[in-house]
Every structure is written in C-alpha cells, then in structure tokens.
Scaffold this active site. Structure first.
Site, PDB file in Angstrom:
ATOM      1  N   THR A 122       0.942  -1.085   0.208  1.00  0.00           N
ATOM      2  CA  THR A 122      -0.086   0.203   0.076  1.00  0.00           C
ATOM      3  C   THR A 122       0.909   1.329   0.063  1.00  0.00           C
ATOM      4  O   THR A 122       1.771   1.332   0.695  1.00  0.00           O
ATOM      5  CB  THR A 122      -0.809   0.035   1.176  1.00  0.00           C
ATOM      6  OG1 THR A 122      -1.661  -0.999   1.135  1.00  0.00           O
ATOM      7  CG2 THR A 122      -1.831   1.219   1.078  1.00  0.00           C
ATOM      8  N   ARG A 150     -11.669 -10.620  -3.816  1.00  0.00           N
ATOM      9  CA  ARG A 150     -11.518  -9.910  -2.690  1.00  0.00           C
ATOM     10  C   ARG A 150     -11.242  -8.295  -2.907  1.00  0.00           C
ATOM     11  O   ARG A 150     -10.233  -7.862  -3.868  1.00  0.00           O
ATOM     12  CB  ARG A 150     -10.357 -10.329  -1.611  1.00  0.00           C
ATOM     13  CG  ARG A 150     -10.054  -9.556  -0.302  1.00  0.00           C
ATOM     14  CD  ARG A 150      -8.837  -8.664  -0.453  1.00  0.00           C
ATOM     15  NE  ARG A 150      -8.526  -8.052   0.912  1.00  0.00           N
ATOM     16  CZ  ARG A 150      -7.514  -7.130   0.848  1.00  0.00           C
ATOM     17  NH1 ARG A 150      -6.826  -6.732   0.035  1.00  0.00           N
ATOM     18  NH2 ARG A 150      -7.251  -6.667   2.351  1.00  0.00           N
ATOM     19  N   ASP A 153      -9.105  -2.259   1.575  1.00  0.00           N
ATOM     20  CA  ASP A 153      -9.698  -0.908   2.098  1.00  0.00           C
ATOM     21  C   ASP A 153      -9.300   0.017   1.188  1.00  0.00           C
ATOM     22  O   ASP A 153      -9.668   1.126   1.348  1.00  0.00           O
ATOM     23  CB  ASP A 153      -8.968  -0.732   3.564  1.00  0.00           C
ATOM     24  CG  ASP A 153      -7.564  -0.767   3.570  1.00  0.00           C
ATOM     25  OD1 ASP A 153      -6.901  -1.423   2.867  1.00  0.00           O
ATOM     26  OD2 ASP A 153      -7.150  -0.076   4.612  1.00  0.00           O
ATOM     27  N   THR A 173      -2.400   2.242   6.246  1.00  0.00           N
ATOM     28  CA  THR A 173      -2.126   0.821   5.725  1.00  0.00           C
ATOM     29  C   THR A 173      -2.059  -0.236   6.831  1.00  0.00           C
ATOM     30  O   THR A 173      -2.424   0.110   7.829  1.00  0.00           O
ATOM     31  CB  THR A 173      -0.679   0.933   5.310  1.00  0.00           C
ATOM     32  OG1 THR A 173      -0.384  -0.308   4.581  1.00  0.00           O
ATOM     33  CG2 THR A 173       0.334   1.171   6.524  1.00  0.00           C
ATOM     34  N   GLY A 174      -2.237  -1.541   6.311  1.00  0.00           N
ATOM     35  CA  GLY A 174      -2.333  -2.655   7.381  1.00  0.00           C
ATOM     36  C   GLY A 174      -3.206  -3.575   6.937  1.00  0.00           C
ATOM     37  O   GLY A 174      -3.605  -3.962   5.831  1.00  0.00           O
ATOM     38  N   ASP A 175      -3.850  -4.283   7.736  1.00  0.00           N
ATOM     39  CA  ASP A 175      -4.940  -5.219   7.509  1.00  0.00           C
ATOM     40  C   ASP A 175      -6.145  -4.541   6.952  1.00  0.00           C
ATOM     41  O   ASP A 175      -7.024  -4.468   8.107  1.00  0.00           O
ATOM     42  CB  ASP A 175      -5.042  -6.111   8.889  1.00  0.00           C
ATOM     43  CG  ASP A 175      -5.833  -7.316   8.443  1.00  0.00           C
ATOM     44  OD1 ASP A 175      -6.941  -7.354   7.453  1.00  0.00           O
ATOM     45  OD2 ASP A 175      -6.104  -8.341   9.537  1.00  0.00           O
ATOM     46  N   GLY A 176      -6.419  -4.383   5.884  1.00  0.00           N
ATOM     47  CA  GLY A 176      -7.393  -3.771   5.377  1.00  0.00           C
ATOM     48  C   GLY A 176      -8.688  -4.402   5.370  1.00  0.00           C
ATOM     49  O   GLY A 176      -9.758  -3.592   5.667  1.00  0.00           O
TER      50      GLY A 176
END
Length: 262
Positions: A122, A150, A153, A173-176
């Site tokens: 991201t 899928r 985010d 950013t991260g675990d969307g």
C-alpha cells in the site's frame, strides 16, 4: 468533495490514474472488475497489460506447492490441497464455536499472520497545494494470496484515505479487511475537525480497532490543514515521509507502537 476509485481491476497498472478518470469523467464513486478496466482503457490508459512478473509467478508456484497456504479462508474444508473448498457443516461450526479461549486466541493470531511489512504494498499520499487545497490517494496491489474477488480498504472512501480541505487528511495501511470495518481515516479527519491534534486523532483511531481486534496490524498518518502531521501504529513499526517548502529533502519519520495490547 470529489472521489474516484477502482477495485478488482486487471490488466491496467496505474490504479491512481484510473481512479482519477472515474472522478473526472463519471458521476460514480467506484468502478470494479473487468468493466473498470474497459472504462479506463477506453479513456486512454495503456492496456490490456500482463501484470505478472517472474517474481510474482515464482511466489505463486511456491504457494501452490505449499498446499495454497497461507490463505484467507475460514470454516471451510478443501476437496484437495488447494480446493475447491466447501463449508464446514453447521454442526462442526457449532463445535468449533465452543473451543476454549486459548484455542480461540490462537485462531485470532493466525488471521494477523497474513499482514506484515513484506506481503502487501500500500502507498498512501496526501498533498496540500499553495492555495490550501488537500488531496489524498491510496494505491495497492492487495494482500498476497487473497481470495479472488477480494476488495481491500484501498478504494473504500474513509478507510485507507480521506481528506477534507477544511480540516486535513489521513492515509492508512495494514490489515485492510479489519480496518475497513472502522473507516479509520474518516475517523481521524472527523476527530481533527472536533479539535483533536493529529497525533491524538491517529492514536484514537488505532485504539478503536485494537479494542475489537487486539491482534490486528495497522498504521495511519494524519496531517492537519496547517501541515501539522503525525502517525500512529499498532502491531508493527511504521514509517512515513514528509516533504514541504521548509525542507530541502524528504524527511522520514519512524513511528513506534505506543498503544499496548488492549
């Protein structure tokens, strides 16, 4: 406020230019899938293009050899090592729900395994021009080994990015899959609107997620309309970069997780 986004778009490499075309040339907010590709190619973007590389193909081959693990499926059983998959029966699901708390914790931890510094890409950027107008954009290839179809985010307004010229902007950013359930960037901007400093607003957004998902991994940056900026992270160490008229070069800021397990 103008917004454009694309998701699940194949055969076109420049997601930000594609999103901008949606914003500039349609009344829509989000286009997805094959028809998003057709639209942006018709508007002049190069394509269709094979986006696979030797590196990505090699990773996919190794993943297949590893029985398609890790992946993002749950409560399913594969017919063979890589599917097709079918749901676990409702009886088995009820038994699974009765696992002790230690087992449940380990399941929660396994979900966060998919996201780290090395398996997604991201990029989120906010810009303030000389007139004080603020724009923000986010681009990503998504999570490695995601289930086809899928959407993360990145294209969700208020999740990976949000801006209001009257207030400021945020990128994430991260675990969307977890973060989009909370619209953290919308939360950050609205918190700044109510008077929070960027650092406090960013930390507050992380705390809200961590209370529900103590094993998630993520980060946000926040910048006010006056250029005051800060970041907050959870589960990892995060870096963001700043360039302004007052600096001769890009400055990199390292943000350490200050929020303990909730």
């Amino acid at each position: 406020m103008e917004v454009g986004a694309v998701a699940g778009m194949r055969y076109v490499s420049d997601g930000i230019k594609a999103a901008r075309l949606v914003m500039q040339h349609t009344e829509h907010t989000l286009l997805v899938g094959e028809h998003a590709s057709i639209f942006v190619i018709s508007m002049g973007l190069p394509g269709p293009t094979n986006l696979s590389s030797e590196e990505s193909i090699g990773k996919w081959i190794n993943w297949k050899k590893n029985n398609c693990q890790p992946n993002f499926r749950k409560n399913v059983l594969p017919i063979d090592s890589c599917g097709p998959y079918h749901p676990i029966s409702s009886t088995n699901l009820r038994e699974k729900e009765c696992l002790n708390s230690e087992s449940q914790a380990s399941l929660d931890e396994s979900a966060s395994y998919h996201f780290n510094l090395h398996n997604h890409d991201t990029i989120s950027m906010a810009v303030i021009d000389k007139l004080g107008h603020i724009a923000v954009g986010t681009s990503t290839n998504g999570a490695s080994f995601k289930i086809p179809g899928r959407v993360g985010d990145g294209p969700i307004v208020g999740s990976a990015a949000y801006a209001d010229t009257d207030v400021g902007a945020c990128g994430a950013t991260g675990d969307g899959d977890i973060m989009m359930r909370f619209l953290p960037c919308y939360q950050v901007v609205e918190s700044m609107r109510l008077g929070m400093e960027p650092k406090v607003a960013a930390q507050d957004a992380m705390v809200r997620i961590a209370r529900k998902y103590p094993n998630f991994v993520g980060a946000v940056f926040a910048v006010s309309k006056n250029g005051v900026h800060a970041g907050a992270c959870y589960g990892w160490t995060f870096q963001y970069s700043v360039r302004s008229a007052d600096t001769s070069d890009v400055q990199v800021y390292t943000v350490y997780p200050e929020i303990s397990q909730v």
